[in-house]
Design a protein around this motif. Structure first.
Motif, mmCIF file in Angstrom:
data_model
loop_
_atom_site.group_PDB
_atom_site.id
_atom_site.type_symbol
_atom_site.label_atom_id
_atom_site.label_comp_id
_atom_site.label_asym_id
_atom_site.label_seq_id
_atom_site.Cartn_x
_atom_site.Cartn_y
_atom_site.Cartn_z
ATOM 1 N N GLU A 1 2.778 50.949 26.716
ATOM 2 C CA GLU A 1 3.944 51.837 26.706
ATOM 3 C C GLU A 1 4.018 52.672 27.981
ATOM 4 O O GLU A 1 5.081 52.837 28.579
ATOM 5 C CB GLU A 1 3.883 52.795 25.506
ATOM 6 N N GLU A 2 2.865 53.211 28.395
ATOM 7 C CA GLU A 2 2.853 54.195 29.490
ATOM 8 C C GLU A 2 2.687 53.570 30.868
ATOM 9 O O GLU A 2 3.100 54.145 31.877
ATOM 10 C CB GLU A 2 1.741 55.231 29.249
ATOM 11 N N LEU A 3 2.041 52.396 30.920
ATOM 12 C CA LEU A 3 1.776 51.758 32.221
ATOM 13 C C LEU A 3 2.566 50.471 32.407
ATOM 14 O O LEU A 3 2.621 49.924 33.515
ATOM 15 C CB LEU A 3 0.278 51.463 32.384
ATOM 16 N N PRO B 1 -3.822 58.382 31.117
ATOM 17 C CA PRO B 1 -2.993 57.527 30.271
ATOM 18 C C PRO B 1 -3.676 57.250 28.938
ATOM 19 O O PRO B 1 -4.897 57.172 28.874
ATOM 20 C CB PRO B 1 -2.823 56.244 31.103
ATOM 21 N N GLY B 2 -2.869 57.109 27.893
ATOM 22 C CA GLY B 2 -3.398 56.892 26.550
ATOM 23 C C GLY B 2 -2.596 57.714 25.567
ATOM 24 O O GLY B 2 -1.574 58.291 25.934
ATOM 25 N N GLY B 3 -3.055 57.803 24.324
ATOM 26 C CA GLY B 3 -2.317 58.586 23.347
ATOM 27 C C GLY B 3 -2.878 58.494 21.950
ATOM 28 O O GLY B 3 -4.019 58.068 21.744
ATOM 29 N N LEU B 4 -2.053 58.874 21.001
ATOM 30 C CA LEU B 4 -2.470 58.924 19.600
ATOM 31 C C LEU B 4 -2.654 57.518 19.049
ATOM 32 O O LEU B 4 -1.843 56.633 19.297
ATOM 33 C CB LEU B 4 -1.428 59.684 18.771
ATOM 34 N N MET C 1 -4.436 59.270 37.402
ATOM 35 C CA MET C 1 -4.033 60.199 36.346
ATOM 36 C C MET C 1 -2.513 60.139 36.257
ATOM 37 O O MET C 1 -1.882 59.381 36.989
ATOM 38 C CB MET C 1 -4.544 61.616 36.626
ATOM 39 N N GLN C 2 -1.944 60.924 35.359
ATOM 40 C CA GLN C 2 -0.489 60.925 35.265
ATOM 41 C C GLN C 2 0.058 62.336 35.136
ATOM 42 O O GLN C 2 -0.607 63.228 34.608
ATOM 43 C CB GLN C 2 -0.021 60.064 34.078
ATOM 44 N N MET C 3 1.289 62.516 35.660
ATOM 45 C CA MET C 3 2.034 63.743 35.407
ATOM 46 C C MET C 3 2.781 63.519 34.109
ATOM 47 O O MET C 3 3.580 62.596 33.994
ATOM 48 C CB MET C 3 3.009 64.030 36.556
ATOM 49 N N ARG D 1 -2.322 49.517 23.319
ATOM 50 C CA ARG D 1 -0.894 49.674 22.982
ATOM 51 C C ARG D 1 -0.290 50.841 23.756
ATOM 52 O O ARG D 1 0.785 50.727 24.351
ATOM 53 C CB ARG D 1 -0.740 49.888 21.467
ATOM 54 N N GLU D 2 -0.994 51.980 23.778
ATOM 55 C CA GLU D 2 -0.505 53.144 24.528
ATOM 56 C C GLU D 2 -0.362 52.814 26.019
ATOM 57 O O GLU D 2 0.570 53.256 26.673
ATOM 58 C CB GLU D 2 -1.438 54.342 24.340
ATOM 59 N N LEU D 3 -1.316 52.035 26.549
ATOM 60 C CA LEU D 3 -1.257 51.681 27.972
ATOM 61 C C LEU D 3 -0.056 50.770 28.247
ATOM 62 O O LEU D 3 0.589 50.889 29.291
ATOM 63 C CB LEU D 3 -2.566 51.021 28.423
HETATM 64 MN MN MN Z 1 0.048 59.679 26.217
#
Ligand code: MN
Ligand code: GTP
Ligand code: MN
Ligand code: MN
Ligand code: MN
Ligand code: MN
Length: 199
Positions: A77-79, A56-59, A45-47, A73-75
């Motif tokens: 950016e975030e990972l 992780p993930g997003g719009l 998970m993420q803080m 794409r979100e991964l």
């Molecule tokens: Mn996100």
């Protein structure tokens, strides 16, 4: 299907809705805490920037990308690395509770689960802490979920007492149960204890 849930096709048919995709990455492990408590599984998970725990993930914008390519794409950016996500990884889609009464378009959250090797999970953790564009900004750090219960109640119960974004907490709980990552008895004990410490 539980109430409030939509099929992937029904969800995509809602043109006025906003969409968000998140994924639970997990692996099996033989590692033991203190050399005696089996970790059994690693769940990532993420803080988040807002101090809440989430996946992780997003719009995602379905008029420009598929749900799965948007999640990838979100991964990135975030990972900090490209993880292919396929339709087979999809678990469910449901309406998010309205964040404010005035919010105009409804949000549909799509949830995915992807099993990886322990070494792949370690690679994700390394990239998330180094090359990820969002590191230290939208994402303050990746965390592993403690799945064990220590004498005195520490472990899963304490983890579940933290604050989660949206319905991330129930996505976690249902996944642990469905994938048999924690026994129903242990999970019930942890949930009961987390409610007590939460109050
Ligand atoms: Mn996100
Ligand atoms: P921006 O790039 O700043 O737009 O953020 P993002 O695209 O990464 O979006 P985010 O991950 O914050 O997800 C969008 C919305 O989905 C959030 O505002 C929450 O309402 C919801 N959300 C975020 N994480 C989770 C999660 O783990 N589970 C569920 N069910 N919903 C989540
Ligand atoms: Mn130590
Ligand atoms: Mn993001
Ligand atoms: Mn985004
Ligand atoms: Mn962003």
């Amino acid at each position: 299907m539980a109430s409030g849930q939509l099929s992937r096709a029904e969800a995509l048919a809602c043109s006025g809705c906003r969409h968000a995709c998140h994924v639970m990455l997990y692996a099996d492990t033989k590692a033991q805490l203190f050399g005696r408590i089996p970790i059994k599984h690693i769940i990532l998970m993420q803080m988040r920037f807002d101090g809440l725990l989430g996946f992780p993930g997003g719009l995602v914008n379905p008029s420009e990308e598929t749900l799965e390519s948007g999640l990838s794409r979100e991964l990135s950016e975030e990972l900090g690395l490209a993880l292919p996500i396929s339709v087979e990884d999809h678990v469910d889609s449901c309406f998010a509770p309205p964040s404010s009464p005035s919010s105009s378009s409804r949000l549909i959250t799509h949830f995915y689960v992807k099993k990886m090797d322990e070494e792949q999970i370690r690679e994700v953790e390394r990239a998330a802490a180094s090359t990820a564009a969002d590191h230290g900004l939208e994402v303050l750090g990746m965390v592993r979920v403690p799945l064990y219960t220590m004498k005195g109640g520490g472990g899963l119960a304490s983890f579940l007492s933290h604050s989660f974004i949206g319905n991330a907490r129930s996505q976690l709980v249902h996944s642990m149960l469905r994938l048999n990552l924690v026994s129903p008895r242990e999970l019930h004990k942890a949930l009961t204890h987390s409610l007590k410490t939460h109050a």
